[in-house]
Design a protein around this motif. Structure first.
Motif, short mmCIF file in Angstrom:
data_model
loop_
_atom_site.label_atom_id
_atom_site.label_comp_id
_atom_site.label_asym_id
_atom_site.label_seq_id
_atom_site.Cartn_x
_atom_site.Cartn_y
_atom_site.Cartn_z
N VAL A 61 -1.13 22.02 39.83
CA VAL A 61 -0.91 22.99 38.75
C VAL A 61 -1.00 22.29 37.40
N ARG A 62 -0.40 21.13 37.30
CA ARG A 62 -0.45 20.39 36.04
C ARG A 62 -1.90 20.05 35.68
N ARG A 63 -2.66 19.56 36.66
CA ARG A 63 -4.06 19.20 36.40
C ARG A 63 -4.87 20.44 36.02
N ALA A 64 -4.57 21.56 36.69
CA ALA A 64 -5.28 22.80 36.37
C ALA A 64 -5.07 23.18 34.91
N ILE A 65 -3.84 23.11 34.45
CA ILE A 65 -3.56 23.45 33.06
C ILE A 65 -4.27 22.50 32.11
N GLU A 66 -4.30 21.22 32.45
CA GLU A 66 -5.01 20.24 31.63
C GLU A 66 -6.50 20.56 31.54
#
Length: 327
Positions: free
Chosen positions: A33-38
């Motif tokens: 999820v964090r990578r997706a937002i990035e």
């Protein structure tokens, strides 16, 4: 790169691509999820039944605290499970989801299936799943006599209370949509259904569009999520189909990117699922090319009306209950 959006009938902007959270394990969910937002993802598709909303909520909270984005930039969808269809259970259900997600409100709340099942108390089992009593000698589903119009009225009250901005439905057919549009005080903004080139559902998509209902495609890549569950065969992969591979080569794109582009270009949002950071980046890179009209048609002609997610099949196989919702 930023995602395109679709304008809903009531004015919201639904990002054309999102990350589906079905089958994402808790330990993988935070980093992905964090990578997706990035990468630019702003649309996340969740559900009570997925069992990972607390992990998703922790990931959202950390990402927001770290300044990766603002809450108003995100589109968060969740879904009302079958056991919470009775009007008195609808608000407690969304409140449990909001607590798990650490949010004050959702952007979209959907009826997950047009199937009402007997209520299972939150403190007895959550998420409740499909069985009424998994410990029974012969466990099965138990249905509840709650009409869909009563569930929808309770969904409308969630909008009135500010608990969700938009409401909609999943896994509805045209007949159910006809009926819903006749009694809805707040019309559905979104219909989410299984859509991919093996199941194009042209009439359903057209009907929704003519009623100003935006369509979201789940399982937009077809079979990959279903092979491990025994619900699809290895030979049914669209990623290996010669037509898709040929078109992908012409655009210097992957077969997955072509399938997702096809979904978006026909006017539907897509919510692919992946726990692979490289695939996550690849899936998002679909806004720098277009398929030709001929390519769109060739892909559409792959249709076989092949439905992988069919309660009429999996409920009998896995939950000892015949529960068809598609004829």
């Amino acid at each position: 790169m930023s995602a395109e959006t679709f304008t809903l009938a009531s004015g919201g902007q639904l990002p054309a691509i999102g990350l589906g959270l079905w089958k994402l394990e808790d330990e993988k969910l935070g980093p992905i999820v964090r990578r997706a937002i990035e990468l630019g993802y702003r649309h996340f598709d969740s559900a009570c039944d997925y069992g990972n909303e607390p992990a998703f909520g922790a990931a959202l909270e950390q990402s927001l605290a770290d300044g990766l984005c603002k809450r108003e930039d995100l589109w968060i969808t969740s879904k009302l499970w079958n056991t919470y269809h009775a009007p008195e259970h609808v608000r407690p259900a969304i409140e449990r989801t909001l607590s798990d997600l650490k949010l004050d409100s959702l952007d979209l709340y959907l009826i997950h299936f047009p199937i009402a099942q007997q209520f299972v108390p939150f403190d007895k089992r959550y998420p409740p799943g499909w069985f009424f009593d998994p410990e029974a000698d012969e466990p099965a589903m138990e249905f509840d006599a709650t009409p869909l119009h009563e569930t929808w009225a309770a969904m409308e009250s969630l909008v009135d209370a500010g608990l969700t901005r938009h409401i909609g439905v999943c896994n509805y057919n045209t007949a159910l949509l006809h009926d819903l549009m006749n009694y809805a005080r707040i019309r559905p903004d979104v219909l989410q259904v299984e859509l991919h080139p093996l199941l194009t559902q042209e009439r359903l998509v057209r009907f929704a569009r003519e009623r100003d209902i935006t369509v979201t495609a789940f399982s937009p890549l077809g079979s990959p999520s279903y092979v491990p569950l025994g619900m699809a065969g290895e030979g049914e992969s669209l990623l290996d189909h010669s037509t898709v591979k040929e078109i992908a080569a012409r655009h210097s794109k992957s077969p997955a990117q072509v399938l997702l582009r096809w979904g978006v270009q026909r006017g539907t949002a897509v919510i692919p699922k992946t726990s692979n950071p490289e695939r996550l980046e690849e899936d998002f890179a679909i806004f720098d090319f277009e398929l030709t009209a001929d390519q769109m048609q060739r892909i559409a002609e792959l249709n076989q009306n092949r439905r992988f997610n069919d309660p009429g099949t999996f409920c009998e196989d896995a939950f000892n209950t015949f529960c068809p919702i598609y004829d």
